[in-house]
Design a protein around this motif. Structure first.
Motif, mmCIF file in Angstrom:
data_model
loop_
_atom_site.group_PDB
_atom_site.id
_atom_site.type_symbol
_atom_site.label_atom_id
_atom_site.label_comp_id
_atom_site.label_asym_id
_atom_site.label_seq_id
_atom_site.Cartn_x
_atom_site.Cartn_y
_atom_site.Cartn_z
ATOM 1 N N PHE A 40 3.106 -5.290 -13.715
ATOM 2 C CA PHE A 40 3.207 -4.080 -12.735
ATOM 3 C C PHE A 40 1.864 -3.327 -13.125
ATOM 4 O O PHE A 40 1.534 -3.027 -14.181
ATOM 5 C CB PHE A 40 4.419 -2.807 -12.998
ATOM 6 N N PRO A 41 0.847 -3.341 -12.177
ATOM 7 C CA PRO A 41 -0.473 -3.129 -12.474
ATOM 8 C C PRO A 41 -0.927 -1.750 -11.477
ATOM 9 O O PRO A 41 -1.767 -1.890 -10.693
ATOM 10 C CB PRO A 41 -1.037 -4.395 -11.732
ATOM 11 N N GLU A 43 -3.398 1.375 -10.779
ATOM 12 C CA GLU A 43 -4.541 1.969 -11.190
ATOM 13 C C GLU A 43 -4.508 3.329 -11.643
ATOM 14 O O GLU A 43 -3.785 4.174 -11.051
ATOM 15 C CB GLU A 43 -5.392 1.897 -9.816
ATOM 16 N N HIS A 49 4.743 7.119 -8.204
ATOM 17 C CA HIS A 49 5.797 7.532 -7.257
ATOM 18 C C HIS A 49 6.818 6.666 -6.867
ATOM 19 O O HIS A 49 6.839 5.645 -7.460
ATOM 20 C CB HIS A 49 5.226 8.029 -5.853
ATOM 21 N N GLY A 51 7.530 4.835 -4.547
ATOM 22 C CA GLY A 51 7.162 3.453 -4.060
ATOM 23 C C GLY A 51 6.997 2.914 -5.257
ATOM 24 O O GLY A 51 7.320 1.339 -5.320
ATOM 25 N N LYS A 54 9.983 1.162 -6.905
ATOM 26 C CA LYS A 54 10.448 -0.253 -6.227
ATOM 27 C C LYS A 54 9.902 -1.295 -6.982
ATOM 28 O O LYS A 54 10.363 -2.448 -7.300
ATOM 29 C CB LYS A 54 10.171 -0.144 -4.758
ATOM 30 N N CYS A 274 2.905 -8.155 -5.401
ATOM 31 C CA CYS A 274 2.396 -6.953 -4.866
ATOM 32 C C CYS A 274 2.573 -6.619 -3.519
ATOM 33 O O CYS A 274 3.579 -7.445 -2.878
ATOM 34 C CB CYS A 274 0.647 -7.073 -4.762
ATOM 35 N N THR A 275 2.071 -5.466 -2.827
ATOM 36 C CA THR A 275 2.522 -5.071 -1.650
ATOM 37 C C THR A 275 1.771 -5.944 -0.569
ATOM 38 O O THR A 275 0.586 -6.344 -0.647
ATOM 39 C CB THR A 275 2.592 -3.834 -1.116
ATOM 40 N N GLU A 277 -0.431 -5.298 2.003
ATOM 41 C CA GLU A 277 -1.705 -5.016 2.338
ATOM 42 C C GLU A 277 -2.587 -6.242 1.507
ATOM 43 O O GLU A 277 -3.760 -6.426 1.679
ATOM 44 C CB GLU A 277 -2.000 -3.672 2.212
ATOM 45 N N LYS A 306 6.138 -2.526 1.310
ATOM 46 C CA LYS A 306 6.155 -1.549 0.239
ATOM 47 C C LYS A 306 7.234 -0.577 0.819
ATOM 48 O O LYS A 306 7.597 -0.550 2.035
ATOM 49 C CB LYS A 306 4.895 -0.701 0.015
ATOM 50 N N LEU A 307 7.766 0.261 -0.289
ATOM 51 C CA LEU A 307 8.737 1.286 0.366
ATOM 52 C C LEU A 307 7.976 2.250 1.065
ATOM 53 O O LEU A 307 7.184 3.071 0.417
ATOM 54 C CB LEU A 307 9.426 1.866 -0.839
HETATM 55 P P1 ATP Z 1 -1.247 4.416 -3.462
HETATM 56 O O1 ATP Z 1 -1.685 3.605 -2.101
HETATM 57 O O2 ATP Z 1 -0.001 5.038 -3.552
HETATM 58 O O3 ATP Z 1 -2.218 5.157 -4.160
HETATM 59 P P2 ATP Z 1 -1.483 2.047 -4.850
HETATM 60 O O4 ATP Z 1 -1.033 0.845 -3.959
HETATM 61 O O5 ATP Z 1 -2.878 2.178 -4.520
HETATM 62 O O6 ATP Z 1 -0.884 3.185 -4.293
HETATM 63 P P3 ATP Z 1 -1.601 1.133 -7.441
HETATM 64 O O7 ATP Z 1 -1.402 1.842 -8.611
HETATM 65 O O8 ATP Z 1 -2.795 0.198 -7.128
HETATM 66 O O9 ATP Z 1 -1.077 2.177 -6.303
HETATM 67 O O10 ATP Z 1 -0.093 0.173 -7.437
HETATM 68 C C1 ATP Z 1 0.505 -0.325 -8.416
HETATM 69 C C2 ATP Z 1 1.554 -1.379 -7.783
HETATM 70 O O11 ATP Z 1 2.365 -0.589 -7.224
HETATM 71 C C3 ATP Z 1 0.768 -2.065 -6.833
HETATM 72 O O12 ATP Z 1 1.311 -3.854 -7.162
HETATM 73 C C4 ATP Z 1 1.344 -1.994 -5.501
HETATM 74 O O13 ATP Z 1 1.540 -2.858 -4.537
HETATM 75 C C5 ATP Z 1 2.698 -1.073 -5.900
HETATM 76 N N1 ATP Z 1 2.870 -0.240 -4.876
HETATM 77 C C6 ATP Z 1 2.258 0.672 -4.490
HETATM 78 N N2 ATP Z 1 2.861 1.645 -3.596
HETATM 79 C C7 ATP Z 1 4.067 0.838 -3.166
HETATM 80 C C8 ATP Z 1 5.072 1.188 -2.461
HETATM 81 N N3 ATP Z 1 5.237 2.272 -1.682
HETATM 82 N N4 ATP Z 1 6.153 0.534 -2.592
HETATM 83 C C9 ATP Z 1 6.192 -0.506 -3.619
HETATM 84 N N5 ATP Z 1 5.264 -1.099 -4.319
HETATM 85 C C10 ATP Z 1 4.263 -0.101 -4.410
#
Ligand code: ATP
Ligand code: MG
Length: 602
Positions: A40-41, A43, A49, A51, A54, A274-275, A277, A306-307
């Motif tokens: 689980f990676p 940044e 949160h 999401g 999930k 990952c999600t 995108e 993503k959620l």
């Molecule tokens: P945000 O868009 O809220 O800043 P992010 O995708 O930039 O979130 P990261 O810290 O890079 O946040 O995400 C860590 C991991 O969590 C990634 O693998 C990302 O795909 C996943 N993730 C982020 N948001 C969601 C979500 N709403 N549902 C499921 N997985 C998520």
């Protein structure tokens, strides 16, 4: 202390199954990897949160179900956005969410199996949790920035293979060279530098000889590719900025796409989940790993939707705005969907995990109604919460036939379905408080609570009849004069008398005051930002109401980790703002979905 009822049968096991788990199961069956390894990676540029929950539950869940491992990795390649505060918050939140997972009834948990057993699909033991009986040990994070030396060395290898070059184009120029989805880009004039020149420039970039933006390292792929991510993407950029983990050691930082696949490889990740995108990034992910001709098995990337929960916002960028604009009190405001806010509000990790399992994992992007999440919370709290009596909006009741100065202790159960939760005493006396809402001078039809001349049962106590309504000069009801049927308590001659309504109460002399924070949804609309709408226009003005409640005296000893149901009202938990003698309770959630009722109104 957990109050999960040990005597009721375990809920039907929820066996998660989805396209990613099916794939992992197939890989396990064919022995493709010696061990399943996910990560689980996040940044560290904000708080985790709902999401993320999930994603955490998916990645750690797969590791747990298939006897594998999951790394928490801080994807920290962007020093200007990241902070140590966020690193700590992420570590805390992840550990909170996965701690004690072994106690859940979510998967099948056959006894006598060793944690490491990987069991083939089709067997009833298939979803054996990797960790049984003992809670998972605390997870310590890995840092992508710990691999900067290795990643730098891989970049040198790419240069040596003629697959990367130093480019002097400015960001603006590069934009012009990039083309568009329907139009090929133009090759950089620096694309044909010699390997020696590229290596030399790369070393000097690392040594800090050039300012930010002066040069980049770019992959040499295909400026005509329909996938824009393959048009000679930047792999490294110069950034003279201090990093929360590596300090000032670097002024050259790898881009997400370059660092991520290599971090996965370095850690021996098998399934990089990952999600959606990131789907368009996958060809680049594979290109980098394959171009390096690496000796070990390569990680593969898989994407899921993503959620997107309704009635809230889950984007770190937007959450930062809510915090900075003081719409909420901080990252852990109980109205926020941050894991720290959710935790502070009183939601348990088990409820979140049950929710994550329930919503499943697909490739279809859709809005998840927040009521699904709320249902998981109620389900969980209903099982574990200790029952207590508290009156949020009190009105005084005087029992005219009850001796002044007398107190008796009435017995009340702590949980109606869990004997092991025990009993407690409730002091009862001549003057009480009941909920203002439980009295109506002019009752609407089917009002079974207290009304002039009417009877109601006080929970765990007597039946009372309202004889007289006392009002102040302005006509407000200030007191109800009642008589108690003194034979009607449990064990008494008239205990079995049928009365339609039962209400809660507290003894006025014994009640303690508590600040109660009544939290509700932060937004009134399912999609606060629908069609570019400013979310500030749909903030719920009633997302927080603070009142002083009258509580039964046992709540003076409320414990921080305990969950309570104030009977007939809602679930509550103690807030960290509590002080000795000054308890503060957060309403986690109401007993019923009040929004569904509103939505049903014309
Ligand atoms: P945000 O868009 O809220 O800043 P992010 O995708 O930039 O979130 P990261 O810290 O890079 O946040 O995400 C860590 C991991 O969590 C990634 O693998 C990302 O795909 C996943 N993730 C982020 N948001 C969601 C979500 N709403 N549902 C499921 N997985 C998520
Ligand atoms: Mg993002």
């Amino acid at each position: 202390m957990s109050n999960l009822n040990a005597n009721t049968p375990a809920p039907e096991p929820v066996v998660p199954s989805d396209f990613i788990r099916d794939l992992v199961a197939a890989h396990v069956a064919e022995g493709k990897y010696p061990k399943i390894h996910t990560r689980f990676p996040p940044e560290p540029n904000g708080y985790l949160h709902l999401g993320h929950a999930k994603s955490i539950c998916l990645n750690f869940g797969i590791a747990r179900e298939f006897g594998g491992a999951c790394n928490l990795r801080l994807d920290d390649t962007n020093p200007t956005q990241e902070e140590a505060e966020y690193v700590e918050a992420i570590r805390t939140d992840v550990n909170w969410l996965i701690a004690g997972w072994a106690d859940d009834q979510l998967g099948l948990k056959p006894k006598g199996k060793t944690p490491e057993t990987v069991i083939a699909k089709g067997s009833p033991d298939f979803y054996l949790p990797a960790v049984t009986g003992t809670p998972s040990p605390a997870v310590e994070p890995f840092y992508a920035s710990d691999y900067f030396d290795q990643i730098y060395a891989y970049a040198q290898q790419l240069i040596e293979k003629g697959r990367a070059f130093i480019c002097d184009l400015s960001a603006a120029d590069m934009e012009g060279y990039r083309g568009a989805p329907d139009r090929p880009g133009t090759e950089s004039p620096f694309r044909h530098r010699t390997v020696a020149e590229n290596l030399d420039l790369f070393a000097r970039m690392k040594a800090g000889e050039f300012p930010d933006g002066a040069r980049t390292l770019r992959a040499k792929i295909d400026m005509a590719s329909p996938n824009l991510w393959l048009r000679d993407p930047i792999l490294y950029r110069i950034k003279h900025a201090a990093h929360h983990h590596t300090g000032t050691r670097w002024c050259l930082y790898p881009m997400y796409d370059f660092a991520h696949c290599l971090s996965d490889y370095i850690e021996g990740i098998t399934h990089s989940i990952c999600t959606l995108e990131f789907e368009v990034h996958r060809p680049l992910y594979d290109w980098i790993l394959e171009s390096l001709a690496l000796p070990r098995a390569l990680p593969r990337q898989y994407e899921f939707a993503k959620l997107i929960p309704s009635h809230t916002i889950v984007s770190k960028r937007k959450l930062i705005q809510l915090v900075n604009d003081k719409v909420v009190t901080g990252w852990d405001d109980p109205r926020l969907p941050t894991l720290s806010g959710i935790r502070r509000r009183g939601v348990t990790a088990q409820a979140l995990r049950a929710f994550a399992y329930h919503i499943g994992v697909t490739k279809y992007i859709s809005l998840t109604d927040v009521s699904v999440y709320e249902h998981a919370i109620r389900d969980d709290l209903n099982q574990r919460a200790l029952r207590r009596l508290a009156v949020l909006r009190p009105i005084r009741v005087v029992l005219t036939n009850y001796p002044a100065g007398q107190t008796e202790e009435l017995e009340a159960v702590n949980h109606p379905a869990d004997e092991s939760a025990g009993k407690r005493n409730l002091p009862f006396s001549r003057e009480l408080y009941i909920e203002r809402e439980d009295f109506a001078e002019v009752p609407p039809p089917k009002f079974f609570r207290l009304k002039p001349g009417g009877e109601v049962r006080l929970k765990y106590a007597y039946i009372i009849r309202c004889d007289e309504v006392i009002k102040d000069a302005a006509g407000n009801v200030t007191e109800l004069r009642c008589t108690a049927d003194l034979e009607s308590k449990s064990g008494g001659a008239t205990a079995g008398r049928k009365i339609k309504g039962t209400i809660h109460w507290v003894s006025a002399a014994h009640a303690i005051d508590a600040e109660v924070r009544l939290y509700d949804r932060l937004f009134t609309e399912a999609e606060p930002e629908l069609d570019g709408r400013d979310y500030k226009t749909v903030l719920n003005p009633h997302s927080l109401e603070v009142i002083t409640a009258k509580c039964e005296p046992s709540l003076a000893g409320a414990a921080p980790e305990e969950r309570y149901q104030f009977e007939r009202l809602a679930f509550f938990t103690l807030d960290k703002d509590s002080a000795p003698g000054k308890p503060v309770f957060n309403r986690t959630i109401t007993l019923k979905d009040t929004w569904a009722k509103q939505a049903g109104k014309p």
